[in-house]
Write a protein that holds these residues in place. Structure first.
Motif, PDB file in Angstrom:
ATOM      1  N   LYS A 171      70.559  59.425  21.623  1.00 30.18           N
ATOM      2  CA  LYS A 171      70.711  58.112  21.006  1.00 30.18           C
ATOM      3  C   LYS A 171      69.390  57.352  21.096  1.00 30.18           C
ATOM      4  CE  LYS A 171      75.567  57.757  22.439  1.00 30.18           C
ATOM      5  NZ  LYS A 171      76.549  56.936  23.198  1.00 30.18           N
ATOM      6  N   PRO A 172      69.189  56.357  20.239  1.00 34.85           N
ATOM      7  CA  PRO A 172      67.949  55.561  20.305  1.00 34.85           C
ATOM      8  C   PRO A 172      67.807  54.872  21.670  1.00 34.85           C
ATOM      9  CG  PRO A 172      69.096  55.151  18.247  1.00 34.85           C
ATOM     10  CD  PRO A 172      70.036  55.950  19.101  1.00 34.85           C
ATOM     11  N   ILE A 173      66.591  54.897  22.203  1.00 37.17           N
ATOM     12  CA  ILE A 173      66.277  54.247  23.479  1.00 37.17           C
ATOM     13  C   ILE A 173      65.276  53.133  23.206  1.00 37.17           C
ATOM     14  CG2 ILE A 173      65.266  54.541  25.783  1.00 37.17           C
ATOM     15  CD1 ILE A 173      66.143  57.483  25.655  1.00 37.17           C
ATOM     16  N   LYS A 174      65.531  51.937  23.763  1.00 42.37           N
ATOM     17  CA  LYS A 174      64.609  50.815  23.592  1.00 42.37           C
ATOM     18  C   LYS A 174      63.402  51.012  24.504  1.00 42.37           C
ATOM     19  CE  LYS A 174      68.048  47.333  22.307  1.00 42.37           C
ATOM     20  NZ  LYS A 174      68.645  46.014  22.668  1.00 42.37           N
ATOM     21  N   THR A 175      62.482  51.878  24.079  1.00 46.69           N
ATOM     22  CA  THR A 175      61.320  52.178  24.908  1.00 46.69           C
ATOM     23  C   THR A 175      60.378  50.984  25.029  1.00 46.69           C
ATOM     24  OG1 THR A 175      60.238  53.122  22.961  1.00 46.69           O
ATOM     25  CG2 THR A 175      61.391  54.644  24.436  1.00 46.69           C
ATOM     26  N   SER A 176      60.533  49.981  24.158  1.00 45.21           N
ATOM     27  CA  SER A 176      59.714  48.779  24.281  1.00 45.21           C
ATOM     28  C   SER A 176      60.054  48.008  25.551  1.00 45.21           C
ATOM     29  CB  SER A 176      59.907  47.872  23.064  1.00 45.21           C
ATOM     30  OG  SER A 176      61.258  47.455  22.956  1.00 45.21           O
TER      31      SER A 176
END
Length: 198
Positions: A171-176
């Motif tokens: 799933k998308p990870i908020k790497t920011s």
């Protein structure tokens, strides 16, 4: 791109964060994606000040000290800080806080400023010495991602919440926010943390 309160107005931002009223007709609002703080005249429904946050990035939470007319703004980024503004937008003090701050509370009785910081799991407490002087009071550890906070003004108990989670690469990870920011939380792991002075 709109901010809803007692009135609606257009703001050029995709990330309108903390906002606080001063009780005298003005709001102070952090625009995380623009790296600035706005002073808004509620009666005129217009922006009357755009404040720079200096070398810092991602202003987030906002609180206000009515007695000294000071605006408190937290920032994110590698040099996360508590910035103290006067009502004209001048930074009069700044002090480091923990990473990934999400909440700030000012207690006018004790003159303490509480910042809940989820990435490093800290509750950084700053003591107001006077209107322009601030120092670290203490920084107890909390739990990872415990960043939503409330203060009981009578008992001075601080409440924070968190939960157990994982970063699922499917799933998308908020790497920011963090390289392994949780994108999935486990059932029945909601946790309420309480901190109080003995």
């Amino acid at each position: 791109k709109s901010c809803a309160s007692a009135f609606v107005m257009r703001l050029d931002s995709e990330s309108i964060e903390g906002s606080v009223a001063d009780g005298e007709g003005f709001y102070y609002t952090a625009l995380r994606d623009k790296d600035k703080v706005l002073k808004i005249d509620a009666r005129a429904r217009k922006v009357v000040g755009e404040w720079s946050i200096g070398k810092h990035v991602k202003p987030n939470s906002v609180a206000y000290d009515r007695a000294n007319q000071r605006v408190f703004v937290t920032t994110r980024g590698s040099d996360a800080a508590l910035l103290v503004f006067d009502r004209d937008g001048k930074i009069v003090a700044e002090t480091p806080i923990g990473l990934n701050n999400d909440s700030i509370v000012f207690d006018p009785d004790t003159k303490k400023i509480y910042t809940a910081n989820g990435w490093d799991g800290t509750l950084v407490i700053i003591q107001q010495v006077d209107a322009n002087t601030y120092k670290l009071s203490e920084a107890p550890t909390t739990r990872p991602w415990a960043r939503t906070m409330a203060l009981d003004p009578k008992t001075k108990t601080v409440y924070l919440v968190t939960a157990e989670g994982t970063a699922d690469p499917a799933k998308p990870i908020k790497t920011s926010v963090s390289p392994f920011y949780p994108n999935k939380y486990f059932k029945d792991t909601f946790t309420l943390l309480t901190y109080t002075r003995k």
